[in-house]
Design a protein around this motif. Structure first.
Motif, short mmCIF file in Angstrom:
data_model
loop_
_atom_site.label_atom_id
_atom_site.label_comp_id
_atom_site.label_asym_id
_atom_site.label_seq_id
_atom_site.Cartn_x
_atom_site.Cartn_y
_atom_site.Cartn_z
N CYS A 351 0.82 -1.21 0.00
CA CYS A 351 0.00 0.00 0.00
C CYS A 351 0.85 1.27 0.00
CB CYS A 351 -0.96 0.00 1.19
SG CYS A 351 -0.14 -0.08 2.79
N ALA A 352 2.13 1.13 -0.39
CA ALA A 352 2.97 2.31 -0.62
C ALA A 352 3.41 2.37 -2.08
CB ALA A 352 4.18 2.31 0.30
N GLY A 353 2.87 1.47 -2.92
CA GLY A 353 3.19 1.51 -4.34
C GLY A 353 4.41 0.72 -4.74
N ALA A 354 4.75 -0.32 -3.98
CA ALA A 354 5.75 -1.30 -4.44
C ALA A 354 4.97 -2.44 -5.10
CB ALA A 354 6.56 -1.83 -3.26
N TRP A 355 5.44 -2.89 -6.26
CA TRP A 355 4.72 -3.93 -7.00
C TRP A 355 5.66 -5.04 -7.40
CZ3 TRP A 355 -0.31 -3.72 -6.56
CH2 TRP A 355 -0.93 -2.48 -6.34
N ARG A 356 5.34 -6.27 -6.95
CA ARG A 356 6.16 -7.45 -7.23
C ARG A 356 7.63 -7.12 -7.00
NH1 ARG A 356 4.96 -11.30 -11.87
NH2 ARG A 356 4.97 -12.78 -10.15
N TYR A 357 7.88 -6.56 -5.84
CA TYR A 357 9.16 -5.93 -5.49
C TYR A 357 10.04 -6.92 -4.73
CZ TYR A 357 12.27 -2.52 -3.19
OH TYR A 357 13.35 -1.83 -2.73
N GLN A 358 11.27 -7.09 -5.20
CA GLN A 358 12.22 -7.96 -4.51
C GLN A 358 12.78 -7.22 -3.30
OE1 GLN A 358 15.13 -10.06 -7.14
NE2 GLN A 358 14.19 -8.82 -8.75
N ILE A 359 12.33 -7.65 -2.13
CA ILE A 359 12.76 -6.96 -0.91
C ILE A 359 14.17 -7.37 -0.53
CG2 ILE A 359 11.78 -8.70 0.66
CD1 ILE A 359 10.87 -6.33 2.42
N GLY A 360 14.63 -8.53 -1.06
CA GLY A 360 16.01 -8.95 -0.82
C GLY A 360 16.17 -9.95 0.31
N ASP A 361 15.09 -10.23 1.04
CA ASP A 361 15.17 -11.16 2.17
C ASP A 361 14.81 -12.58 1.75
OD1 ASP A 361 15.93 -9.27 4.07
OD2 ASP A 361 13.86 -8.66 4.40
N VAL A 362 15.37 -13.54 2.48
CA VAL A 362 15.07 -14.96 2.28
C VAL A 362 14.45 -15.49 3.56
CG1 VAL A 362 16.02 -17.25 1.74
CG2 VAL A 362 17.00 -15.20 0.66
#
Length: 516
Positions: A351-362
């Motif tokens: 809900c901040a406008g990130a879309w299918r975004y790789q956050i980098g965490d596993v």
């Protein structure tokens, strides 16, 4: 129970938590994605990727809604979404990836080789973070805690609330953004208070807190382990105490996140007279993804009904290259398709406008039914020079084990991957002020890693020819962070250093007389 009582008086109930507890993860996430798509359908991003067409698929009972979403919307990392979309948000443009102008950007601490990133924080995201925070506070009712604890102060050690403003937007630590917008009812409990929390000088801020410490009755502390440990040591030294409980006898709970607590636990407990309840959170700059919902559990529950839609990429060689970059044909799963005990890289839409975004965490699921996870590392904070697949989770566990064996307090550590002739080596740097035999410490870490990771054990016989270790004063780790402009707040020392950050670290050590 003042905090819980205040929440109930304000009409904040357990409804959201109970909804998640008694609903299927798939249904919760389907509803959440639908809400996100509806709200962003008329943004420039939503029009380009045909959100209105995707929404038509939600009428069907199968998973065609997800297939349409995955087909229409590409995968983004930070660089791609910033260069295509988010740079316009910083210019003050509205209705780009979320239907509002973005007035706040969280500055991340950067990856092992990158500078700070600007992550948009919408008003909806601030509210979502606050709602999840309330849910975590309400989860304390499941613990066997005295009623009076909920009348005590909560010390939140975070970044400055005096944010940078360039005329268009504010920027700073996420902790500074959210603390600066705390609800009025919470400010009764919040320490160190508005004035001290504005201070941008980290060293001065710590001294101000030390000065005020005797006047507060703290029951809960919140923050990054390294900085809280430094603060408590300063308080103990200033007032000649045996433990922190001599000044805060009602301290019972520590809420932490952002980095594994295992390597810090031994040093932390030396400062305590009583055991603490440790509660882990998964609050990233991109959103509040999970929190520890149950006593005695070392896992966290993913938040599935509060502004974030999750996707999962099996973290293996089929989907990622040796640098942690995703393959174009990577297999991506929704929450009902994951398996327990396997590692997944996260994609989030928010809900901040990130879309299918790789956050980098596993992460790894320990309970699929309850959506309980543990964080095992980051896609780029691992070492696999020759197939050893050494994760941050492996590193944290090895350090914790040697601390217990040798009665050490290793405050910080980091690992470098280096060439060794035509083959490879790992160079560990352990930050401790205890006297220790470097060779013994090296051998024990190496031995534990071989037990924890079969691939590492194999490669130590073949291509990974050497494991080096240097013991350095813990203060050098924090000194390097200060030089990088990353002192205090949410900033953590990277467990793996690569690229320019690795060169900077080595140069800093040489400048400070450390032979490498």
């Amino acid at each position: 129970m003042a905090i819980l009582g205040t929440l109930l008086k304000k009409g904040i109930r357990l409804r959201d938590s109970l909804e998640q507890e008694y609903s299927s993860p798939f249904e919760l996430q389907k509803v959440e994605l639908k809400k996100l798509l509806i709200k962003a359908a008329k943004t420039e991003f939503g029009r380009k990727y045909k959100f209105s067409e995707i929404l038509k698929e939600f009428k069907k009972r199968d998973d065609s809604f997800y297939r349409a979403f995955a087909q229409h919307v590409p995968i983004y990392n930070y660089e791609k979404i910033y260069n295509e979309w988010w740079y316009r948000l910083k210019a003050g443009e509205k209705n780009i990836t979320w239907p509002e102008a973005i007035r706040y950007f969280a500055l991340t601490s950067g990856t092992s080789g990158a500078s700070s990133k600007y992550i948009p924080i919408s008003n909806d995201m601030v509210k979502a973070i606050r709602r999840t925070g309330v849910r975590q506070i309400l989860s304390l009712s499941k613990y066997d805690l005295p009623d009076e604890l909920f009348t005590k102060g909560i010390l939140m050690l975070g970044g400055s609330t005096d944010l940078e403003f360039n005329g268009t937007y504010f920027s700073g630590d996420l902790s500074g953004i959210t603390t600066g917008r705390l609800p009025i009812w919470f400010q009764t409990f919040y320490k160190p208070g508005k004035q001290i929390s504005k201070n941008r000088d980290w060293g001065e801020k710590l001294e101000q807190i030390v000065e005020k410490a005797p006047k507060w009755d703290i029951g809960i502390i919140v923050g990054v382990p390294a900085w809280l440990q430094i603060l408590m040591e300063k308080i103990i030294e200033r007032y000649q105490l045996k433990t922190i409980h001599d000044i805060w006898p009602n301290l019972r709970i520590y809420v932490h996140g952002g980095v594994s607590f295992e390597p810090y636990k031994k040093g932390f407990e030396k400062l305590m007279a009583k055991p603490l309840i440790y509660m882990e959170t998964y609050l990233a700059s991109e959103g509040f993804l999970a929190f520890q919902a149950l006593p005695e559990m070392k896992s966290m529950r993913l938040v599935l009904n509060n502004g974030i839609f999750h996707e999962f990429i099996p973290f293996n060689e089929s989907n990622f290259d040796e640098n942690g970059e995703i393959h174009p044909d990577a297999k991506i799963l929704k929450i009902d398709e994951v398996e327990e005990g396997k590692d997944y890289a996260l994609l989030i839409s928010t809900c901040a406008g990130a879309w299918r975004y790789q956050i980098g965490d596993v992460i790894r699921f320990v309970s699929k039914e309850e959506s309980e996870i543990v964080i095992t590392g980051r896609t780029k904070h691992f070492l696999s020079l020759c197939g050893e697949h050494l994760s941050v989770d492996n590193m944290n566990k090895a350090i914790h084990l040697v601390e217990e064996e040798l009665n050490l307090d290793i405050r910080e550590f980091t690992v470098l991957g280096l060439p060794h002739g035509t083959l490879f080596a790992h160079h560990w740097f352990a930050g401790t002020d205890n006297k220790v035999d470097e060779q013994e410490l090296k051998d024990k870490i190496d031995g534990h890693l071989k037990v924890l990771n079969d691939d590492y054990a194999v490669e130590r016989k073949h291509a990974l020819k050497e494991m080096r270790l240097s013991v350095v004063p813990a203060a050098l780790f924090y000194g390097w962070l200060k030089v990088q402009g990353k002192e205090g707040g949410q900033n953590k020392f990277p467990r793996v250093l690569k690229g320019d950050k690795m060169k900077s670290w080595l140069a800093y050590l040489q400048e400070n007389g450390v032979e490498i």
